[in-house]
Design a protein around this motif. Structure first.
Motif, PDB file in Angstrom:
ATOM      1  N   MET A  13       0.900  -1.184   0.023  1.00 44.01           N
ATOM      2  CA  MET A  13       0.067  -0.036  -0.160  1.00 44.01           C
ATOM      3  C   MET A  13       0.797   1.267   0.321  1.00 44.01           C
ATOM      4  SD  MET A  13      -2.902   1.192   0.129  1.00 44.01           S
ATOM      5  CE  MET A  13      -3.953   2.718   0.484  1.00 44.01           C
ATOM      6  N   LYS A  14       1.976   1.103   0.867  1.00 44.46           N
ATOM      7  CA  LYS A  14       2.691   2.220   0.929  1.00 44.46           C
ATOM      8  C   LYS A  14       3.424   2.543  -0.421  1.00 44.46           C
ATOM      9  CE  LYS A  14       3.200   2.406   5.721  1.00 44.46           C
ATOM     10  NZ  LYS A  14       4.058   2.246   7.033  1.00 44.46           N
ATOM     11  N   THR A  15       3.927   1.539  -1.212  1.00 43.64           N
ATOM     12  CA  THR A  15       4.568   1.525  -2.482  1.00 43.64           C
ATOM     13  C   THR A  15       3.517   2.388  -3.355  1.00 43.64           C
ATOM     14  OG1 THR A  15       5.719  -0.265  -2.021  1.00 43.64           O
ATOM     15  CG2 THR A  15       5.625   0.177  -4.107  1.00 43.64           C
ATOM     16  N   LYS A  16       2.210   1.984  -3.357  1.00 41.62           N
ATOM     17  CA  LYS A  16       1.284   2.648  -4.233  1.00 41.62           C
ATOM     18  C   LYS A  16       1.199   4.106  -3.960  1.00 41.62           C
ATOM     19  CE  LYS A  16      -1.295  -1.438  -5.435  1.00 41.62           C
ATOM     20  NZ  LYS A  16      -2.443  -1.961  -5.311  1.00 41.62           N
ATOM     21  N   VAL A  17       1.353   4.494  -2.746  1.00 40.78           N
ATOM     22  CA  VAL A  17       0.964   5.986  -2.231  1.00 40.78           C
ATOM     23  C   VAL A  17       2.382   6.608  -2.568  1.00 40.78           C
ATOM     24  CG1 VAL A  17       0.882   7.366  -0.089  1.00 40.78           C
ATOM     25  CG2 VAL A  17      -0.554   5.386  -0.213  1.00 40.78           C
ATOM     26  N   ARG A  18       3.328   6.039  -2.417  1.00 38.43           N
ATOM     27  CA  ARG A  18       4.725   6.524  -2.929  1.00 38.43           C
ATOM     28  C   ARG A  18       4.662   7.112  -4.369  1.00 38.43           C
ATOM     29  NH1 ARG A  18      10.645   5.013  -2.824  1.00 38.43           N
ATOM     30  NH2 ARG A  18      11.670   6.968  -2.559  1.00 38.43           N
ATOM     31  N   ALA A  19       4.238   5.938  -5.153  1.00 40.82           N
ATOM     32  CA  ALA A  19       4.224   6.027  -6.629  1.00 40.82           C
ATOM     33  C   ALA A  19       3.365   7.082  -6.987  1.00 40.82           C
ATOM     34  CB  ALA A  19       3.924   4.678  -7.248  1.00 40.82           C
ATOM     35  N   ILE A  20       2.282   7.218  -6.288  1.00 45.62           N
ATOM     36  CA  ILE A  20       1.221   8.243  -6.980  1.00 45.62           C
ATOM     37  C   ILE A  20       1.533   9.666  -6.420  1.00 45.62           C
ATOM     38  CG2 ILE A  20      -1.065   9.006  -6.071  1.00 45.62           C
ATOM     39  CD1 ILE A  20      -1.850   6.093  -6.068  1.00 45.62           C
ATOM     40  N   ALA A  21       2.243   9.842  -5.305  1.00 44.14           N
ATOM     41  CA  ALA A  21       2.543  10.999  -4.751  1.00 44.14           C
ATOM     42  C   ALA A  21       3.838  11.574  -5.833  1.00 44.14           C
ATOM     43  CB  ALA A  21       3.199  10.819  -3.354  1.00 44.14           C
TER      44      ALA A  21
END
Length: 73
Positions: free
Chosen positions: A1-9
């Motif tokens: 989940m944090k990987t997706k948040v980081r990629a989106i940000a």
């Protein structure tokens, strides 16, 4: 989940910077003084999206690195 948040940000940040740069170049080449003032105002308001996006990306990255033991004591 944090990987997706980081990629989106990160994606939002890159898109914002590209948009700021493009609007600044087009404004300097083709716009009137009133348009220049309006674009500068929009860019300033856009920083309210860019800054939290970079913060979010940095926090997610720091958490990912600390779990790998690079920052652990």
């Amino acid at each position: 989940m944090k990987t997706k948040v980081r990629a989106i940000a990160g994606g939002i940040g890159i898109c914002r910077i590209l948009l700021f740069w493009t609007s600044t170049v087009l404004r300097e080449l083709f716009a009137s003084h009133e348009t220049m003032a309006a674009v500068k105002g929009v860019i300033l308001r856009g920083m309210s999206i860019l800054t939290p996006g970079h913060d979010c990306r940095g926090c997610a990255g720091a958490q990912a690195i600390s779990k790998k033991g690079l920052f652990s004591q």
